[in-house]
Design a protein around this motif. Structure first.
Motif, PDB file in Angstrom:
ATOM      1  N   ALA A  16       0.828  -1.201   0.000  1.00 44.00           N
ATOM      2  CA  ALA A  16       0.000   0.000   0.000  1.00 44.00           C
ATOM      3  C   ALA A  16       0.867   1.257   0.000  1.00 44.00           C
ATOM      4  O   ALA A  16       0.576   2.231  -0.708  1.00 44.00           O
ATOM      5  CB  ALA A  16      -0.925   0.001   1.208  1.00 44.00           C
ATOM      6  N   LEU A  17       1.940   1.230   0.763  1.00 43.42           N
ATOM      7  CA  LEU A  17       2.818   2.414   0.783  1.00 43.42           C
ATOM      8  C   LEU A  17       3.514   2.597  -0.560  1.00 43.42           C
ATOM      9  O   LEU A  17       3.678   3.710  -1.049  1.00 43.42           O
ATOM     10  CB  LEU A  17       3.846   2.306   1.913  1.00 43.42           C
ATOM     11  N   ARG A  18       3.899   1.449  -1.141  1.00 38.04           N
ATOM     12  CA  ARG A  18       4.567   1.500  -2.446  1.00 38.04           C
ATOM     13  C   ARG A  18       3.626   2.101  -3.493  1.00 38.04           C
ATOM     14  O   ARG A  18       4.042   2.886  -4.334  1.00 38.04           O
ATOM     15  CB  ARG A  18       4.998   0.091  -2.849  1.00 38.04           C
ATOM     16  N   ALA A  19       2.342   1.738  -3.410  1.00 40.08           N
ATOM     17  CA  ALA A  19       1.367   2.254  -4.378  1.00 40.08           C
ATOM     18  C   ALA A  19       1.181   3.771  -4.229  1.00 40.08           C
ATOM     19  O   ALA A  19       0.887   4.466  -5.195  1.00 40.08           O
ATOM     20  CB  ALA A  19       0.026   1.546  -4.193  1.00 40.08           C
ATOM     21  N   ARG A  20       1.388   4.299  -3.028  1.00 39.41           N
ATOM     22  CA  ARG A  20       1.227   5.742  -2.808  1.00 39.41           C
ATOM     23  C   ARG A  20       2.473   6.536  -3.181  1.00 39.41           C
ATOM     24  O   ARG A  20       2.377   7.605  -3.758  1.00 39.41           O
ATOM     25  CB  ARG A  20       0.957   6.033  -1.331  1.00 39.41           C
ATOM     26  N   ALA A  21       3.642   5.984  -2.789  1.00 44.75           N
ATOM     27  CA  ALA A  21       4.831   6.844  -2.797  1.00 44.75           C
ATOM     28  C   ALA A  21       6.105   6.155  -3.268  1.00 44.75           C
ATOM     29  O   ALA A  21       7.189   6.715  -3.144  1.00 44.75           O
ATOM     30  CB  ALA A  21       5.047   7.386  -1.384  1.00 44.75           C
ATOM     31  N   GLY A  22       5.998   4.926  -3.802  1.00 42.51           N
ATOM     32  CA  GLY A  22       7.210   4.207  -4.201  1.00 42.51           C
ATOM     33  C   GLY A  22       7.736   3.369  -3.050  1.00 42.51           C
ATOM     34  O   GLY A  22       7.128   3.305  -1.985  1.00 42.51           O
ATOM     35  N   ASP A  23       8.875   2.719  -3.290  1.00 42.33           N
ATOM     36  CA  ASP A  23       9.413   1.773  -2.326  1.00 42.33           C
ATOM     37  C   ASP A  23       9.689   2.445  -0.967  1.00 42.33           C
ATOM     38  O   ASP A  23      10.481   3.391  -0.908  1.00 42.33           O
ATOM     39  CB  ASP A  23      10.714   1.190  -2.899  1.00 42.33           C
ATOM     40  N   PRO A  24       9.059   1.970   0.121  1.00 45.19           N
ATOM     41  CA  PRO A  24       9.267   2.599   1.434  1.00 45.19           C
ATOM     42  C   PRO A  24      10.732   2.651   1.857  1.00 45.19           C
ATOM     43  O   PRO A  24      11.132   3.554   2.593  1.00 45.19           O
ATOM     44  CB  PRO A  24       8.470   1.707   2.395  1.00 45.19           C
ATOM     45  N   GLU A  25      11.521   1.693   1.377  1.00 45.70           N
ATOM     46  CA  GLU A  25      12.955   1.685   1.716  1.00 45.70           C
ATOM     47  C   GLU A  25      13.655   2.972   1.315  1.00 45.70           C
ATOM     48  O   GLU A  25      14.638   3.377   1.924  1.00 45.70           O
ATOM     49  CB  GLU A  25      13.640   0.543   0.944  1.00 45.70           C
ATOM     50  N   HIS A  26      13.160   3.591   0.231  1.00 42.65           N
ATOM     51  CA  HIS A  26      13.837   4.772  -0.298  1.00 42.65           C
ATOM     52  C   HIS A  26      13.129   6.074   0.059  1.00 42.65           C
ATOM     53  O   HIS A  26      13.477   7.135  -0.458  1.00 42.65           O
ATOM     54  CB  HIS A  26      13.971   4.654  -1.824  1.00 42.65           C
ATOM     55  N   LEU A  27      12.123   6.005   0.927  1.00 41.53           N
ATOM     56  CA  LEU A  27      11.377   7.213   1.291  1.00 41.53           C
ATOM     57  C   LEU A  27      12.071   7.955   2.431  1.00 41.53           C
ATOM     58  O   LEU A  27      12.504   7.325   3.398  1.00 41.53           O
ATOM     59  CB  LEU A  27       9.973   6.838   1.774  1.00 41.53           C
ATOM     60  N   SER A  28      12.138   9.268   2.349  1.00 42.78           N
ATOM     61  CA  SER A  28      12.725  10.036   3.452  1.00 42.78           C
ATOM     62  C   SER A  28      11.773   9.984   4.652  1.00 42.78           C
ATOM     63  O   SER A  28      10.556   9.796   4.495  1.00 42.78           O
ATOM     64  CB  SER A  28      12.950  11.485   3.030  1.00 42.78           C
TER      65      SER A  28
ATOM     66  N   GLU B 212      10.707  12.299   6.285  1.00 44.87           N
ATOM     67  CA  GLU B 212       9.798  13.457   6.295  1.00 44.87           C
ATOM     68  C   GLU B 212       8.593  13.232   5.385  1.00 44.87           C
ATOM     69  O   GLU B 212       7.662  14.035   5.377  1.00 44.87           O
ATOM     70  CB  GLU B 212      10.527  14.731   5.826  1.00 44.87           C
ATOM     71  N   HIS B 213       8.604  12.175   4.602  1.00 46.54           N
ATOM     72  CA  HIS B 213       7.495  11.981   3.656  1.00 46.54           C
ATOM     73  C   HIS B 213       6.168  11.828   4.420  1.00 46.54           C
ATOM     74  O   HIS B 213       6.106  11.069   5.396  1.00 46.54           O
ATOM     75  CB  HIS B 213       7.749  10.739   2.798  1.00 46.54           C
ATOM     76  N   PRO B 214       5.116  12.544   3.977  1.00 47.37           N
ATOM     77  CA  PRO B 214       3.843  12.516   4.728  1.00 47.37           C
ATOM     78  C   PRO B 214       3.189  11.140   4.808  1.00 47.37           C
ATOM     79  O   PRO B 214       2.347  10.912   5.683  1.00 47.37           O
ATOM     80  CB  PRO B 214       2.955  13.515   3.963  1.00 47.37           C
ATOM     81  N   VAL B 215       3.572  10.228   3.932  1.00 43.55           N
ATOM     82  CA  VAL B 215       2.945   8.902   3.952  1.00 43.55           C
ATOM     83  C   VAL B 215       3.243   8.151   5.269  1.00 43.55           C
ATOM     84  O   VAL B 215       2.469   7.303   5.700  1.00 43.55           O
ATOM     85  CB  VAL B 215       3.378   8.076   2.718  1.00 43.55           C
ATOM     86  N   TRP B 216       4.348   8.504   5.928  1.00 44.96           N
ATOM     87  CA  TRP B 216       4.688   7.821   7.186  1.00 44.96           C
ATOM     88  C   TRP B 216       3.675   8.145   8.283  1.00 44.96           C
ATOM     89  O   TRP B 216       3.375   7.303   9.135  1.00 44.96           O
ATOM     90  CB  TRP B 216       6.102   8.202   7.653  1.00 44.96           C
ATOM     91  N   ASP B 217       3.166   9.380   8.283  1.00 50.09           N
ATOM     92  CA  ASP B 217       2.162   9.736   9.299  1.00 50.09           C
ATOM     93  C   ASP B 217       0.867   8.964   9.070  1.00 50.09           C
ATOM     94  O   ASP B 217       0.172   8.590  10.019  1.00 50.09           O
ATOM     95  CB  ASP B 217       1.889  11.246   9.279  1.00 50.09           C
TER      96      ASP B 217
ATOM     97  N   HIS C 188      12.414   5.284  12.246  1.00 53.24           N
ATOM     98  CA  HIS C 188      11.629   6.360  12.858  1.00 53.24           C
ATOM     99  C   HIS C 188      10.168   5.962  13.078  1.00 53.24           C
ATOM    100  O   HIS C 188       9.415   6.667  13.748  1.00 53.24           O
ATOM    101  CB  HIS C 188      11.661   7.598  11.955  1.00 53.24           C
ATOM    102  N   LEU C 189       9.745   4.812  12.504  1.00 55.83           N
ATOM    103  CA  LEU C 189       8.312   4.510  12.467  1.00 55.83           C
ATOM    104  C   LEU C 189       7.730   4.149  13.839  1.00 55.83           C
ATOM    105  O   LEU C 189       6.622   4.570  14.191  1.00 55.83           O
ATOM    106  CB  LEU C 189       8.043   3.398  11.445  1.00 55.83           C
ATOM    107  N   ILE C 190       8.467   3.378  14.637  1.00 57.10           N
ATOM    108  CA  ILE C 190       7.909   2.895  15.913  1.00 57.10           C
ATOM    109  C   ILE C 190       7.537   4.064  16.835  1.00 57.10           C
ATOM    110  O   ILE C 190       6.468   4.052  17.470  1.00 57.10           O
ATOM    111  CB  ILE C 190       8.872   1.886  16.607  1.00 57.10           C
ATOM    112  N   ALA C 191       8.377   5.101  16.877  1.00 51.24           N
ATOM    113  CA  ALA C 191       8.079   6.261  17.741  1.00 51.24           C
ATOM    114  C   ALA C 191       6.821   6.973  17.254  1.00 51.24           C
ATOM    115  O   ALA C 191       6.013   7.457  18.056  1.00 51.24           O
ATOM    116  CB  ALA C 191       9.260   7.222  17.753  1.00 51.24           C
ATOM    117  N   ARG C 192       6.631   7.008  15.941  1.00 49.32           N
ATOM    118  CA  ARG C 192       5.431   7.667  15.402  1.00 49.32           C
ATOM    119  C   ARG C 192       4.173   6.855  15.706  1.00 49.32           C
ATOM    120  O   ARG C 192       3.110   7.421  15.952  1.00 49.32           O
ATOM    121  CB  ARG C 192       5.587   7.851  13.884  1.00 49.32           C
ATOM    122  N   VAL C 193       4.297   5.534  15.648  1.00 47.30           N
ATOM    123  CA  VAL C 193       3.145   4.688  15.971  1.00 47.30           C
ATOM    124  C   VAL C 193       2.770   4.891  17.446  1.00 47.30           C
ATOM    125  O   VAL C 193       1.593   5.050  17.781  1.00 47.30           O
ATOM    126  CB  VAL C 193       3.447   3.196  15.700  1.00 47.30           C
TER     127      VAL C 193
END
Ligand code: ZN
Length: 294
Positions: free
Chosen positions: A193-205, A207-212, A245-250
């Protein structure tokens, strides 16, 4: 007696079968990663790797923690059979028979997430807990749940990846990647699902809003787990959680969603990443085999 013998296991994932042998103390002594290709090629490569140990009588127990859906009811004639898999050519494959016949050993089979949960409760992030959940967030999403002395969902297994979510305000237009549900966890928050929105999550900064958006959905999932199962630990694993950075945001989203409703432990103690990292599933598979032999 199994002194001096090895305990084998396979963490059978959608893209890689991780094979391993552990000693009596549970220390991994040999591992091999086998990429998933065709059914026959993949299973043959696994059998070839383990067979010298089985033939020499050095293999004491064997377990498989597999992707699903899969029949995990030991009393079922189809025990160990992959059911209706999205993976072409794998549906109907009986892993129990294939490996059991080849090794002449009883083979224990459970889901990949139940295996990982068992390992995390035995020697990882949920050690000492009497109830816990392990959620994998990868190409798909699944969960293993443990309470009251056993896995929940028996004789089948939970399908937690398909629980319904409330849409994030900035995500109303995204089309779910689940072919069955327009609003489920897997359809909205898996790696796919993340890949469909913004490309491979591995390469996302970071700061990308998709992480929120992802953090909001995973927090909703954790909230549902707390409000139903009330586990002492929720372990979030799988490829997406490799983003540091994801666990702290969750946790932050979870605290915000829960408000002051429960005077429970802070989410930093409740929601965590795997203590065994990438090896949780393999340790779990080996433990399943050992438990089966007791
Ligand atoms: Zn779904």
């Amino acid at each position: 007696m199994t002194d001096g013998k090895s305990h084998g296991g396979i963490d059978a994932g959608g893209t890689t079968f991780k094979c391993g042998l552990a000693d009596e103390d549970g220390t991994l002594v040999e591992t091999r990663r086998i990429p998933v290709t065709t059914l026959e090629e993949t299973i043959t490569a696994c059998l070839d790797w383990f067979t010298p140990h089985a033939r020499s009588g050095g293999l004491a127990t064997f377990g498989i923690a597999s992707f699903g859906p899969i029949d995990i009811d030991p009393s079922s004639p189809a025990y160990g059979t992959i059911i209706g898999s999205a993976k072409s050519g794998w549906s109907g494959t009986n892993l129990h028979a294939r490996f059991g016949d080849a090794f002449g050993l009883p083979v224990a089979i459970d889901t990949d997430v139940n295996g990982a949960l068992l390992a995390e409760m035995t020697r990882g992030a949920a050690r000492g807990c009497t109830s816990a959940a392990y959620v994998t967030i990868g190409t798909g999403i699944g969960a293993g749940l443990f309470a009251n002395g056993g896995f929940l969902g028996r004789p089948s297994h939970p399908e937690f990846g398909h629980i319904a979510l409330r849409r994030h305000p900035a995500d109303h237009d995204f089309e779910s990647v689940c072919p069955f549900h327009p609003d489920c966890l897997e359809g909205l928050a898996s790696v796919r699902a993340l890949r469909a929105r913004a490309g491979d999550p591995e390469h996302l900064s970071a700061e990308h809003p998709v992480w929120d958006i992802a953090a909001d959905y995973l927090a909703q999932a954790a909230r549902t787990l707390t409000l139903t199962l009330r586990p002492q630990r929720i372990v979030l694993g799988g490829g997406l959680m490799l983003a540091p950075h994801l666990i702290a945001r969750v946790r932050a989203a979870y605290d915000q969603q829960m408000g002051d409703y429960l005077d429970s432990a802070p989410s930093g103690d409740l929601i965590t990443t795997p203590g065994l990292g990438d090896d949780a599933g393999l340790f779990g598979a080996i433990l399943l085999g050992q438990q089966n032999a007791r």
